[in-house]
Design an enzyme around this catalytic site. Sequence first.
Site, PDB file in Angstrom:
ATOM      1  N   SER B  96       0.860  -1.180   0.000  1.00  0.00           N
ATOM      2  CA  SER B  96       0.000   0.000   0.000  1.00  0.00           C
ATOM      3  C   SER B  96       0.890   1.221   0.000  1.00  0.00           C
ATOM      4  O   SER B  96       1.882   1.253   0.724  1.00  0.00           O
ATOM      5  CB  SER B  96      -0.874   0.057   1.267  1.00  0.00           C
ATOM      6  OG  SER B  96      -2.073  -0.644   1.099  1.00  0.00           O
ATOM      7  N   GLU B 103       0.227  18.411  -7.538  1.00  0.00           N
ATOM      8  CA  GLU B 103      -1.019  18.437  -8.312  1.00  0.00           C
ATOM      9  C   GLU B 103      -1.991  17.355  -7.858  1.00  0.00           C
ATOM     10  O   GLU B 103      -2.843  16.918  -8.627  1.00  0.00           O
ATOM     11  CB  GLU B 103      -0.716  18.259  -9.797  1.00  0.00           C
ATOM     12  CG  GLU B 103       0.209  19.304 -10.390  1.00  0.00           C
ATOM     13  CD  GLU B 103       1.698  19.023 -10.133  1.00  0.00           C
ATOM     14  OE1 GLU B 103       1.997  17.970  -9.535  1.00  0.00           O
ATOM     15  OE2 GLU B 103       2.541  19.855 -10.501  1.00  0.00           O
ATOM     16  N   SER B 104      -1.901  16.877  -6.632  1.00  0.00           N
ATOM     17  CA  SER B 104      -2.800  15.902  -5.992  1.00  0.00           C
ATOM     18  C   SER B 104      -2.046  14.629  -5.606  1.00  0.00           C
ATOM     19  O   SER B 104      -1.095  14.711  -4.867  1.00  0.00           O
ATOM     20  CB  SER B 104      -4.071  15.643  -6.792  1.00  0.00           C
ATOM     21  OG  SER B 104      -4.840  16.845  -6.857  1.00  0.00           O
ATOM     22  N   HIS B 109      -2.799   0.009  -4.063  1.00  0.00           N
ATOM     23  CA  HIS B 109      -2.961  -1.081  -3.095  1.00  0.00           C
ATOM     24  C   HIS B 109      -2.958  -2.373  -3.913  1.00  0.00           C
ATOM     25  O   HIS B 109      -3.676  -2.469  -4.910  1.00  0.00           O
ATOM     26  CB  HIS B 109      -4.264  -0.929  -2.317  1.00  0.00           C
ATOM     27  CG  HIS B 109      -4.381   0.412  -1.661  1.00  0.00           C
ATOM     28  ND1 HIS B 109      -3.658   0.763  -0.549  1.00  0.00           N
ATOM     29  CD2 HIS B 109      -5.086   1.518  -2.010  1.00  0.00           C
ATOM     30  CE1 HIS B 109      -3.928   2.019  -0.223  1.00  0.00           C
ATOM     31  NE2 HIS B 109      -4.796   2.497  -1.102  1.00  0.00           N
ATOM     32  N   CYS B 124      -4.513  17.709 -10.921  1.00  0.00           N
ATOM     33  CA  CYS B 124      -5.124  18.947 -11.366  1.00  0.00           C
ATOM     34  C   CYS B 124      -4.130  19.691 -12.262  1.00  0.00           C
ATOM     35  O   CYS B 124      -3.034  19.202 -12.535  1.00  0.00           O
ATOM     36  CB  CYS B 124      -5.559  19.795 -10.177  1.00  0.00           C
ATOM     37  SG  CYS B 124      -4.244  20.163  -9.022  1.00  0.00           S
TER      38      CYS B 124
END
Lengths: 157, 157
Positions: B96, B103-104, B109, B124
Amino acid sequence: MNALARLGMVSESPSENQTMTTVAATAVSSEPAKDYFVERDGQKFAGMHLLIDLWGAKNLDSPALIDETLCAGALASGATILHSHFHHFSPNGGVSGVVVLAESHISIHTWPERDFAALDVFMCGACDPYKVVPFLQAAFGPSTIDIDEQRRGLLKP
Amino acid sequence: MNALARLGMVSESPSENQTMTTVAATAVSSEPAKDYFVERDGQKFAGMHLLIDLWGAKNLDSPALIDETLCAGALASGATILHSHFHHFSPNGGVSGVVVLAESHISIHTWPERDFAALDVFMCGACDPYKVVPFLQAAFGPSTIDIDEQRRGLLKP
């Protein structure tokens, strides 16, 4: 490039933290392989993934409040917190961050200038990701919450 | 509870890293507020969010390969990497983790026992999240890739 060393961290040795479905006890010496997928409502899948959009929200420029809120929600959902990281942007005060869970993750990205935040809450095992929602309502007081539920890794019948 | 101090880290001071849409130059002294939402195909929204499921995939138990793959994909998409964190589970070898971007984020997983991985790629600004996909194909060789595209924070006309 090894970003593990450069930017973040990686667990050096595997842990036993992964949530698992109950495996029936067996008297034979060769145990069956463990199955970490979950079963609910007649479906078998990897985990529940909620995409949550908050509109008309406040307090979206506070990394400390956001961290506290997401961690409290994670614990209420029954999840185990492994790691959290938040970043605070200028000039708009937006916050990006994630809480890595033994049962997947919660992420958030905020646009305070539009009173908007985009979250995703991904949880496998017995955790209930919907239990995060009241914490979001209390901390950010959104006028509207849009929730899109995805069942990730859904097995075809 | 302050998980910032306990588990992870938070940027102490805001940075200028947030991707922004172009703001027209202005001759007046009071600049307009910056707008970090993007416009594409006649729509205005916060960012593109891809939910990517890999089936029939290999190498899902290697945190180092996964980290390298996601970071290479992020850079190819035009993103700026702020932080990465991966966790390796026992006994199934699942991984994980997340790469936090200016930008995010990208998350993953994995369930190696089912040759399955669930990713999400949220970007973004001018970044193109689809440019991550060839890196996933090369590293994990999935027999099937399911991609669900969401435009987060889509403004109603």
